[in-house]
Motif scaffolding. Sequence first.
Motif, PDB file in Angstrom:
ATOM      1  N   GLY A   1       5.782   8.319  -6.933  1.00 52.13           N
ATOM      2  CA  GLY A   1       7.160   8.267  -7.436  1.00 52.13           C
ATOM      3  C   GLY A   1       8.183   8.687  -6.397  1.00 52.13           C
ATOM      4  O   GLY A   1       7.881   9.494  -5.510  1.00 52.13           O
ATOM      5  N   GLY A   2       9.371   8.114  -6.526  1.00 55.25           N
ATOM      6  CA  GLY A   2      10.447   8.420  -5.593  1.00 55.25           C
ATOM      7  C   GLY A   2      11.613   9.112  -6.266  1.00 55.25           C
ATOM      8  O   GLY A   2      12.226  10.026  -5.707  1.00 55.25           O
TER       9      GLY A   2
ATOM     10  N   GLN B   1      13.115   9.296   7.234  1.00 54.74           N
ATOM     11  CA  GLN B   1      13.111  10.262   6.130  1.00 54.74           C
ATOM     12  C   GLN B   1      11.896  10.006   5.247  1.00 54.74           C
ATOM     13  O   GLN B   1      11.804   8.969   4.596  1.00 54.74           O
TER      14      GLN B   1
ATOM     15  N   ILE C   1      17.549  -0.352  -5.682  1.00 61.91           N
ATOM     16  CA  ILE C   1      16.541   0.730  -5.764  1.00 61.91           C
ATOM     17  C   ILE C   1      16.837   1.806  -4.707  1.00 61.91           C
ATOM     18  O   ILE C   1      16.914   2.994  -5.023  1.00 61.91           O
TER      19      ILE C   1
ATOM     20  N   VAL D   1       5.719   6.541   1.239  1.00 57.56           N
ATOM     21  CA  VAL D   1       5.888   5.083   1.137  1.00 57.56           C
ATOM     22  C   VAL D   1       7.374   4.725   1.136  1.00 57.56           C
ATOM     23  O   VAL D   1       8.204   5.602   0.877  1.00 57.56           O
TER      24      VAL D   1
ATOM     25  N   GLU E   1      19.063   2.984 -12.597  1.00 55.36           N
ATOM     26  CA  GLU E   1      18.897   3.902 -13.737  1.00 55.36           C
ATOM     27  C   GLU E   1      19.307   5.328 -13.353  1.00 55.36           C
ATOM     28  O   GLU E   1      19.897   6.052 -14.155  1.00 55.36           O
ATOM     29  N   THR E   2      18.980   5.719 -12.103  1.00 60.12           N
ATOM     30  CA  THR E   2      19.350   7.070 -11.644  1.00 60.12           C
ATOM     31  C   THR E   2      20.874   7.197 -11.607  1.00 60.12           C
ATOM     32  O   THR E   2      21.438   8.219 -12.002  1.00 60.12           O
TER      33      THR E   2
ATOM     34  N   VAL F   1      10.498  -1.423   5.865  1.00 57.41           N
ATOM     35  CA  VAL F   1       9.951  -0.266   5.149  1.00 57.41           C
ATOM     36  C   VAL F   1       8.437  -0.191   5.388  1.00 57.41           C
ATOM     37  O   VAL F   1       7.807  -1.201   5.689  1.00 57.41           O
TER      38      VAL F   1
ATOM     39  N   ASN G   1      22.197   7.556 -14.989  1.00 58.04           N
ATOM     40  CA  ASN G   1      22.023   8.940 -15.444  1.00 58.04           C
ATOM     41  C   ASN G   1      23.139   9.832 -14.894  1.00 58.04           C
ATOM     42  O   ASN G   1      23.687  10.673 -15.618  1.00 58.04           O
TER      43      ASN G   1
ATOM     44  N   SER H   1       9.781   9.640  -0.343  1.00 60.02           N
ATOM     45  CA  SER H   1       9.140   8.925  -1.457  1.00 60.02           C
ATOM     46  C   SER H   1       7.641   8.793  -1.260  1.00 60.02           C
ATOM     47  O   SER H   1       7.166   8.646  -0.133  1.00 60.02           O
TER      48      SER H   1
ATOM     49  N   ASP I   1      11.596  11.069  -8.910  1.00 61.15           N
ATOM     50  CA  ASP I   1      11.236  12.451  -9.200  1.00 61.15           C
ATOM     51  C   ASP I   1      10.704  13.101  -7.920  1.00 61.15           C
ATOM     52  O   ASP I   1       9.498  13.289  -7.747  1.00 61.15           O
TER      53      ASP I   1
HETATM   54  C1  LIG Z   1      14.695  -0.890   0.924  1.00 61.70           C
HETATM   55  C2  LIG Z   1      14.237   0.498   0.588  1.00 61.70           C
HETATM   56  C3  LIG Z   1      14.316   1.493   1.548  1.00 61.70           C
HETATM   57  C4  LIG Z   1      13.871   2.785   1.252  1.00 61.70           C
HETATM   58  N1  LIG Z   1      13.882   3.736   2.251  1.00 61.70           N
HETATM   59  C5  LIG Z   1      13.363   4.968   1.990  1.00 61.70           C
HETATM   60  C6  LIG Z   1      13.268   5.945   3.031  1.00 61.70           C
HETATM   61  O1  LIG Z   1      13.648   5.701   4.177  1.00 61.70           O
HETATM   62  N2  LIG Z   1      12.698   7.133   2.738  1.00 61.70           N
HETATM   63  C7  LIG Z   1      12.249   7.439   1.482  1.00 61.70           C
HETATM   64  O2  LIG Z   1      11.766   8.554   1.279  1.00 61.70           O
HETATM   65  N3  LIG Z   1      12.330   6.533   0.475  1.00 61.70           N
HETATM   66  C8  LIG Z   1      12.868   5.311   0.705  1.00 61.70           C
HETATM   67  N4  LIG Z   1      12.927   4.378  -0.293  1.00 61.70           N
HETATM   68  C9  LIG Z   1      12.367   4.708  -1.594  1.00 61.70           C
HETATM   69  C10 LIG Z   1      13.400   4.915  -2.661  1.00 61.70           C
HETATM   70  O3  LIG Z   1      14.049   6.141  -2.463  1.00 61.70           O
HETATM   71  C11 LIG Z   1      12.639   4.859  -3.978  1.00 61.70           C
HETATM   72  O4  LIG Z   1      12.150   3.533  -4.128  1.00 61.70           O
HETATM   73  C12 LIG Z   1      13.515   5.232  -5.134  1.00 61.70           C
HETATM   74  O5  LIG Z   1      13.818   6.601  -5.065  1.00 61.70           O
HETATM   75  C13 LIG Z   1      12.819   4.935  -6.467  1.00 61.70           C
HETATM   76  O6  LIG Z   1      11.545   5.485  -6.474  1.00 61.70           O
HETATM   77  P1  LIG Z   1      10.276   4.607  -6.848  1.00 61.70           P
HETATM   78  O7  LIG Z   1      10.373   3.299  -6.162  1.00 61.70           O
HETATM   79  O8  LIG Z   1       9.077   5.439  -6.622  1.00 61.70           O
HETATM   80  O9  LIG Z   1      10.436   4.325  -8.396  1.00 61.70           O
HETATM   81  P2  LIG Z   1      10.159   5.370  -9.550  1.00 61.70           P
HETATM   82  O10 LIG Z   1      10.813   6.660  -9.251  1.00 61.70           O
HETATM   83  O11 LIG Z   1       8.705   5.385  -9.837  1.00 61.70           O
HETATM   84  O12 LIG Z   1      10.927   4.679 -10.737  1.00 61.70           O
HETATM   85  C14 LIG Z   1      10.417   3.486 -11.390  1.00 61.70           C
HETATM   86  C15 LIG Z   1      11.496   2.996 -12.351  1.00 61.70           C
HETATM   87  O13 LIG Z   1      11.773   4.000 -13.342  1.00 61.70           O
HETATM   88  C16 LIG Z   1      13.153   4.346 -13.326  1.00 61.70           C
HETATM   89  N5  LIG Z   1      13.303   5.783 -13.549  1.00 61.70           N
HETATM   90  C17 LIG Z   1      12.666   6.771 -12.863  1.00 61.70           C
HETATM   91  N6  LIG Z   1      13.053   7.983 -13.327  1.00 61.70           N
HETATM   92  C18 LIG Z   1      13.967   7.755 -14.302  1.00 61.70           C
HETATM   93  C19 LIG Z   1      14.730   8.603 -15.153  1.00 61.70           C
HETATM   94  N7  LIG Z   1      14.663   9.935 -15.074  1.00 61.70           N
HETATM   95  N8  LIG Z   1      15.571   8.008 -16.029  1.00 61.70           N
HETATM   96  C20 LIG Z   1      15.669   6.653 -16.125  1.00 61.70           C
HETATM   97  N9  LIG Z   1      14.949   5.803 -15.346  1.00 61.70           N
HETATM   98  C21 LIG Z   1      14.116   6.337 -14.452  1.00 61.70           C
HETATM   99  C22 LIG Z   1      13.649   3.957 -11.944  1.00 61.70           C
HETATM  100  O14 LIG Z   1      15.029   3.690 -11.939  1.00 61.70           O
HETATM  101  C23 LIG Z   1      12.832   2.706 -11.655  1.00 61.70           C
HETATM  102  O15 LIG Z   1      13.413   1.591 -12.273  1.00 61.70           O
HETATM  103  C24 LIG Z   1      13.382   3.086  -0.037  1.00 61.70           C
HETATM  104  C25 LIG Z   1      13.337   2.085  -1.021  1.00 61.70           C
HETATM  105  C26 LIG Z   1      13.743   0.804  -0.710  1.00 61.70           C
HETATM  106  C27 LIG Z   1      13.651  -0.253  -1.779  1.00 61.70           C
END
Ligand SMILES: Cc1cc2nc3c(=O)[nH]c(=O)nc-3n(C[C@H](O)[C@H](O)[C@H](O)COP(=O)(O)OP(=O)(O)OC[C@H]3O[C@@H](n4cnc5c(N)ncnc54)[C@H](O)[C@@H]3O)c2cc1C
Length: 402
Positions: free
Chosen positions: A132-133, A125, A366, A157, A372-373, A210, A376, A128, A135
């Motif tokens: 950002g993931g 999938q 995460i 990523v 945090e999500t 990952v 929310n 991300s 959003d």
């Molecule tokens: C082990 C692992 C496997 C994964 N596998 C996949 C996969 O197969 N495919 C894929 O697409 N993604 C995958 N992901 C990604 C995962 O979905 C994202 O890491 C996750 O959605 C968070 O996005 P981000 O890391 O970009 O953090 P960001 O979205 O940049 O967030 C950074 C921080 O800000 C906080 N934050 C963000 N928005 C808000 C808000 N509105 N209110 C309060 N706090 C907020 C977050 O909680 C976090 O602490 C994986 C992640 C991990 C760790």
Amino acid sequence: MTDAYEAYRQKARSWLQSIESEFGREARRGLTEEQDLALGRRYQSAKYAAGYAGINWPEDFGGQGLSHIEKVIFESEEMKFGVPSVYFGISLGMPVPILMRYGPDKEFARERVIKALKGEEIWCQLFSEPSGGTDLAGLRLKAEQDGNGWRLNGQKVWTSWAHYSDYGVIVARTDPTVEKHKGLTYFWVDMKAPGVTVRGIKLAGGDSHVNEVFFDNVRVEDNQRMSPVGGGFAVAITTLMIERYIATDSGGFGPHLDLFVDLAKEVEINGRPAIEDGRIRSAIARNYAMRAGLDSITARAMLMMQAGMEPGPEGSLNKLVAVRSRQKLSELAIDLQGNSGMAFEPHAFVKEDWSASWLNAPTGRIAGGSDETLLNTIAERILGLPQDHRPDKGVPFNQIPA
Ligand SMILES: Cc1cc2nc3c(=O)[nH]c(=O)nc-3n(C[C@H](O)[C@H](O)[C@H](O)COP(=O)(O)OP(=O)(O)OC[C@H]3O[C@@H](n4cnc5c(N)ncnc54)[C@H](O)[C@@H]3O)c2cc1C
């Protein structure tokens, strides 16, 4: 639980016991990831042959046509045996059910679905991105029209199992001039296509499941499109919601509380068994109460499903509370073990090794929705609090300050 569901649980448990020596935790001990994946493929094939793959999927897609309840019952039994199913969790959890529902070519979809159910093919999938993931609507990877197809350019990523994947589902920006969630389109991609580069990311726990995935001018045909042009956000949200019925683990997929009790009996604090220490007893009691509370929420959701109702948003409590508690308990277990608690065993199982559990817990906080999500979701959907202020609402994507 009705007699019929109880009988299903017994039957599933007996089957799992019959394959345990071939595929269970002991059979996997010491295997490399490639060997474990090969065992996993054989396990998935055996599961398909025994009628435990695609339990709640339509029969004409290779499924069993049963309900979500049988599926959850099987999964909750399966997780006790430590079988190598992790490689297929995302594939069969989200991309493949989406292909089944939205794949434009039904015959192609059917062939893929059955191969995925047998463990012969894996899907990932690709949502991300480095920007950002959480959003999802803010993603930047571009899909530009090229004749009767499209060209993908950009980066994803954290893509789990991309390095073993044959195909993936991807959301791309097709129109940057409209509001951010309106300019997205959903495709499936061939992970072996020219221009796709997969690069592993090493995690603190030692594994690298990952990846970063780069798309350099990757051609996709228009018949790989799984949403209307500009309608990809809705399919992306459906992807994230499609697996609403999954078995939960109130231990946060870490070690069982009994293992902690055993450890507290073995080690000493100030010359007395740790189990006699009030702080340790209090930690055990708190963890037990938390698990019992979460198990009650799960039992309630099962009863709602049996009554034909949808379980509510309270499911978001489970991962939030369980993984945080697992992290705390694992840390305490490492402290109790003293220096030996820091020993690193690369092949250790998270479900039985405290340091592996502790090292991996942050990713659990995460992936699949950050703490945090989930907070929310609880605030807005359970407590009815107002939504966050959204300054980008109504603004075209290319006018949102980077
Ligand atoms: C082990 C692992 C496997 C994964 N596998 C996949 C996969 O197969 N495919 C894929 O697409 N993604 C995958 N992901 C990604 C995962 O979905 C994202 O890491 C996750 O959605 C968070 O996005 P981000 O890391 O970009 O953090 P960001 O979205 O940049 O967030 C950074 C921080 O800000 C906080 N934050 C963000 N928005 C808000 C808000 N509105 N209110 C309060 N706090 C907020 C977050 O909680 C976090 O602490 C994986 C992640 C991990 C760790």
